[in-house]
Write an enzyme that holds these catalytic residues in place. Structure first.
Site, PDB file in Angstrom:
ATOM      1  N   LYS A   8       0.840  -1.204   0.000  1.00  0.00           N
ATOM      2  CA  LYS A   8       0.000   0.000   0.000  1.00  0.00           C
ATOM      3  C   LYS A   8       0.867   1.242   0.000  1.00  0.00           C
ATOM      4  CE  LYS A   8       0.883   1.104   4.514  1.00  0.00           C
ATOM      5  NZ  LYS A   8       1.600   2.327   4.976  1.00  0.00           N
ATOM      6  N   ASP A 135      -1.976  -1.288  10.794  1.00  0.00           N
ATOM      7  CA  ASP A 135      -2.410  -1.151   9.405  1.00  0.00           C
ATOM      8  C   ASP A 135      -2.861  -2.471   8.789  1.00  0.00           C
ATOM      9  OD1 ASP A 135       0.053  -2.380   9.212  1.00  0.00           O
ATOM     10  OD2 ASP A 135       0.870  -1.043   7.696  1.00  0.00           O
TER      11      ASP A 135
END
Length: 272
Positions: A8, A135
């Site tokens: 990401k 995350d």
């Protein structure tokens, strides 16, 4: 079962406040990178063990502390699943702010759910992933999300970057630990939040969408700052550090020309 564990990037990252539990409340937009990923293969075994082997980039980490192994053991503890064999082919650089390790751990959780036919919902999978990192739950959904809290409170968000080109650069030999990143940050509440700023014209993002880690990380790691400047000089309409670094990314209207070298990792793809 084979899963592509996409990494990401963070579009903006605001550190809002330090919490009583020692973590920080943040606000960030996380976007999956479709063509940069580790490959995870998970199979059931006849023994109760967690078998782990790795190829590709070498990560200097004891097997017991590897997030893939921890994810498998978490699933064994919660759901009494049997043994698993995990094969990781690592491509995403670590210590980069790209979430490669978190993506790998989530892939193991998702794969075990399928291999052992547990039927767990995405919400439950995300809750399990959250036990391994802030995350980590993002990778269950693998779509653009605005993330708050420690990063685990997420809502889908539209980000108007389809058709642009993405360049990711990580200076090899430059890594930033979570402790270093948060140790130098000064939390503050921005006047305008990311959910509103994302609707600004993309060419205005450079002036209004920021990463709060950048000032002190750039001061301590001039090479990282130089790469951001280079991306802008090469025509990026937006460039920033991803997460806590050390990777930088740039968004371009056309395919950028960026030379690969022995001291940098470079990835370029068109966003679809």
């Amino acid at each position: 079962m084979i899963i592509k564990a996409h990494c990401k990037i963070n579009l903006g990252l605001n550190i809002l406040r330090r919490r009583e539990d020692g973590y920080h409340d943040i606000e960030t937009i996380m976007l999956p990178v479709r063509q940069l990923y580790d490959t995870i293969e998970v199979t059931a075994t006849s023994t109760p063990d967690v078998e782990f082997r790795q190829s590709g980039i070498v990560v200097d980490c004891p097997v017991d502390k590897n997030l893939c192994v921890r994810a498998a053991r978490l699933m064994q503890e919660r759901y009494a699943v049997g043994g698993v064999s995990i094969a990781l082919d690592k491509v995403v650089p670590f210590g980069a702010g790209l979430g490669g390790g978190s993506a790998d751990a989530t892939a193991v959780i998702v794969a075990i759910n399928e291999v052992y036919e547990l039927g767990l919902s995405k919400h439950i999978l995300a809750s399990l992933a959250a036990e391994l990192g802030s995350d980590t739950p993002f990778f269950v959904y693998d779509t653009a999300q605005i993330c708050r809290g420690r990063g685990e409170i997420m809502s889908p968000i539209e980000v108007p970057i389809s058709g642009l080109w993405l360049a990711i650069i990580k200076p090899l030999g430059e890594s930033v630990s979570t402790a270093e990143a948060y140790g130098g940050v000064k939390p503050s509440i921005p006047a305008v939040g990311l959910e509103e700023l994302i609707h600004s014209p993309i060419k205005e993002w450079q002036q209004c969408i920021t990463n709060d880690f950048e000032p002190h990380i750039f001061a301590a790691h001039p090479r990282i700052a130089e790469i951001k400047d280079m991306l802008l000089q090469r025509g990026a309409i937006y460039a920033a550090m991803s997460g806590s670094g050390s990777a930088l990314f740039g968004l371009f209207e056309s395919c950028p020309t960026i030379e690969r070298s022995d001291d940098t990792f470079v990835h370029i793809e068109r966003i679809v």
